[in-house]
Design a protein around this motif. Structure first.
Motif, PDB file in Angstrom:
ATOM      1  N   ASN B 204      32.493  46.751  30.916  1.00 15.48           N
ATOM      2  CA  ASN B 204      33.761  46.687  30.190  1.00 15.48           C
ATOM      3  C   ASN B 204      34.931  47.059  31.081  1.00 15.48           C
ATOM      4  N   HIS B 256      35.576  41.611  25.675  1.00 15.77           N
ATOM      5  CA  HIS B 256      35.066  42.926  25.336  1.00 15.77           C
ATOM      6  C   HIS B 256      33.585  42.802  25.016  1.00 15.77           C
ATOM      7  N   ILE B 257      32.780  43.632  25.672  1.00 13.21           N
ATOM      8  CA  ILE B 257      31.335  43.487  25.544  1.00 13.21           C
ATOM      9  C   ILE B 257      30.781  44.574  24.641  1.00 13.21           C
ATOM     10  N   GLN B 258      29.948  44.146  23.679  1.00 13.99           N
ATOM     11  CA  GLN B 258      29.302  45.132  22.833  1.00 13.99           C
ATOM     12  C   GLN B 258      27.796  44.992  22.985  1.00 13.99           C
TER      13      GLN B 258
END
Lengths: 343, 261
Positions: B204, B256-258
């Motif tokens: 991120n 945005h990485i989840q």
């Protein structure tokens, strides 16, 4: 970066060294005052005879005491500088001039020379004990480097380990020679404990021919040595060729150590204690530290040698004395520093 | 565009002994960009950075810097162009924080001269930007890990080079300092035309601050491009074998990485 405070400190150390040389020359069985010593030195330099002085004094000063005093000062200074450089290069505050096994090599060479004479093999005078000791030290250096050269970067661990291995082998060799020497073993033991008895101007000359150029060489690289404290990778990225500088300075410090050991035997603690003490006072900047170490080491060893020569009822080996005084003092300093850190 | 080209790597390979670490690497890096180098542990990130600093020579292929072979530059020349913040740093000698940062000026100060007023100014400026000015007289051995890391970055900034190489430089820092330091570096990219090449583990963070990313997998370049094209669900699955969803954030314009835990 060098402020006026360190320069002042170095100047003070220089004055202390000069004063101790003159005072020490006056001390001994024949008491000679400092003024007379200065007059004798002055008349020698200017080439006229001192008039009102006891005629035996110039001989005692110039031929007996001064060579010994200057040799001890040079050896003390040399060992202290070599110790400081070893500590800076190996990034190890425990390193001293003997870390790479130089002392064992010199001791082995000296023992070999002594045992050969005991066995009736006549060694030509130019190949005396100091020459053997020097060759032994050099051979050890070559041995340690070739053992460590498998590691291109010459990392401290590889170097220290190689030194330990070679020193262990040589110690066994020295043990064997001592065994062969049988009842005459005391000659070897006395040499190993170090002494400045009977040093001549030739010793002063040979020592200074190695120590002074060596010191200048190290000072030339003093700033690179500071940068190398950041570690190999960072030093390289700041433009310092650290493996080359490391190799050159190790050889230089080892040469200084070798000449010191071959002239005086093995004198411990100077190379460890002086750099530590001065680093506490002056900080780790090698451009200040190295000259200060030379002056401090010279004064200290000269002082110790004067104690054993002029004060004590009979001479005790200088190597024993430096460790006896230096060891406890170092304990005291170390403890005080640790306590200060924890509080 | 070619005048902005800094690095060009052509079929570069490197191996430690028989173990290949990098195979046939081809990339071009341009001036005034923030590059992220990402990949799993042991994918060759650090080695690639070593090759670009010129500490290691490639076994095969060629690396050019400003259209000249990297190996033709002297160590000192490179030191005025490329600064490095290494992954590990330790120090046993009691230099002060200021001394260490001033060491970054080493390549700019001729032998036996004292640092100039400019050297002191840029040292001070670097300490200010890393928020360590209040520590300047502290001995380096008395600092916490995070403070030490900021000193090391300040040292590299004081070097005032056109390239800054960061080898996981923020991995020891808390989130506040990580973000503020990345902002400072990002600003230098934008305002002073600094080029940054950073190996980053926090994806991120890479997505938020990098212009482009180079992804290494199994000693090869798996992908490279702008962060929006790089960070996809598929890539994260293949390279890191993690299950993640990627949302593009319209407000900030970076993905945005989840992660699915």
């Amino acid at each position: 970066m060098i402020g006026s405070k360190p320069l002042f400190f170095i100047a003070v150390l220089f004055l202390i060294l000069c004063a101790s040389i003159i005072l020490a020359t006056g001390m001994g069985f024949l008491k000679i005052t400092a003024l007379e010593v200065i007059e004798i030195l002055g008349s020698r330099l200017l080439g006229h005879d001192p008039s009102a002085i006891n005629p035996t004094f110039p001989f005692v000063v110039m031929e007996v005491r001064l060579p010994r005093i200057l040799t001890s000062a040079l050896v003390g200074g040399g060992l202290a500088v070599a110790g400081a450089v070893f500590q800076a290069i190996l990034l190890n505050p425990l390193a001293d001039p003997y870390t790479l096994g130089i002392s064992s090599g010199a001791a082995f060479g000296a023992s070999l020379a002594i045992i050969l004479t005991l066995f009736g093999i006549i060694i030509p005078p130019w190949l005396s004990i100091p020459v053997f000791a020097f060759l032994g030290a050099m051979a050890t250096l070559v041995g340690v480097f070739s053992l460590a050269s498998t590691d291109n970067q010459l990392s401290s661990n590889t170097l220290i380990l190689s030194g330990v291995i070679i020193a262990a082998i040589l110690s066994a060799g020295i043990g064997f020679i001592k065994y062969l020497a049988d009842e005459q073993v005391s000659i070897i033991i006395f040499w190993l404990m170090g002494s400045f008895v009977g040093r001549t101007w030739a010793d002063v000359l040979t020592t200074s021919l190695v120590v002074f150029p060596g010191l200048l060489f190290m000072l030339y690289f003093a700033r690179d040595l500071n940068i190398m404290a950041l570690g190999e990778r960072t030093a390289n990225s700041l433009g310092v060729d650290s493996s080359r500088v490391k190799k050159m300075l190790l050889i230089c410090a080892s040469l200084i150590t070798a000449i010191c050991v071959s002239v005086s035997g093995i004198i411990g603690f100077i190379g460890l204690i002086i750099p530590h003490l001065l680093r506490m006072v002056l900080g780790p900047d090698n451009r200040v530290l190295l000259p200060a170490c030379f002056l401090g080491g010279a004064s200290l060893l000269l002082g110790a040698d004067t104690i054993t020569r002029a004060w004590l009822p009979s001479e005790i080996p200088i190597g024993v004395l430096t460790s006896l005084i230096g060891g406890p003092f170092f304990c005291y300093i170390f403890r005080k520093k640790q306590l200060a850190k924890n509080s | 565009m070619t005048d902005k080209l800094l690095y060009r790597l052509n079929d570069v390979s490197f191996s430690y002994g028989r173990t290949p670490v990098l195979k046939d690497i081809n990339i071009e890096l341009r001036k005034a960009k923030f590059y992220g180098l990402i990949g799993g542990n042991g994918s060759g990130k650090s080695t690639l950075l070593e090759l670009m600093t010129g500490t290691l020579p490639p076994n095969k292929g060629r690396i050019t810097y400003r259209n000249k072979r990297l190996s033709t530059y002297s160590k000192l020349q490179l030191a005025t162009k490329i600064a490095l913040v290494p992954q590990h740093f330790s120090m046993d000698f009691e230099y002060s924080v200021k001394d260490i940062v001033l060491m970054g000026r080493h390549p700019h100060i001729p032998r036996f001269s004292s640092p100039s007023t400019y050297d002191h100014e840029s040292t001070r400026h670097a300490m200010e930007s890393m928020d360590i000015l209040h520590l300047e007289d502290r001995p380096i051995v008395a600092l916490s890990g995070g403070e030490l890391q900021r000193v090391v970055i300040a040292r590299a900034l004081a070097q005032e080079t056109e390239v800054l190489i960061l080898d996981e430089a923020t991995s020891n820092l808390d989130i506040h300092h990580t973000i503020s330091i990345m902002r400072v570096i990002r600003r230098r990219v934008k305002e002073d035309g600094l080029t940054v090449i950073a190996a980053i583990h926090d994806l991120n963070l890479a997505a938020a601050f990098c212009d482009e990313c180079v992804v290494l997998k199994d000693s090869c370049i798996f992908a490279s491009g702008t962060v929006n094209t790089i960070f996809t669900k598929d890539l994260l699955q293949t390279v890191f074998t993690v299950d993640a969803s990627v949302q593009s954030n319209p407000e900030t314009d970076f993905p945005h990485i989840q992660f699915r835990y």
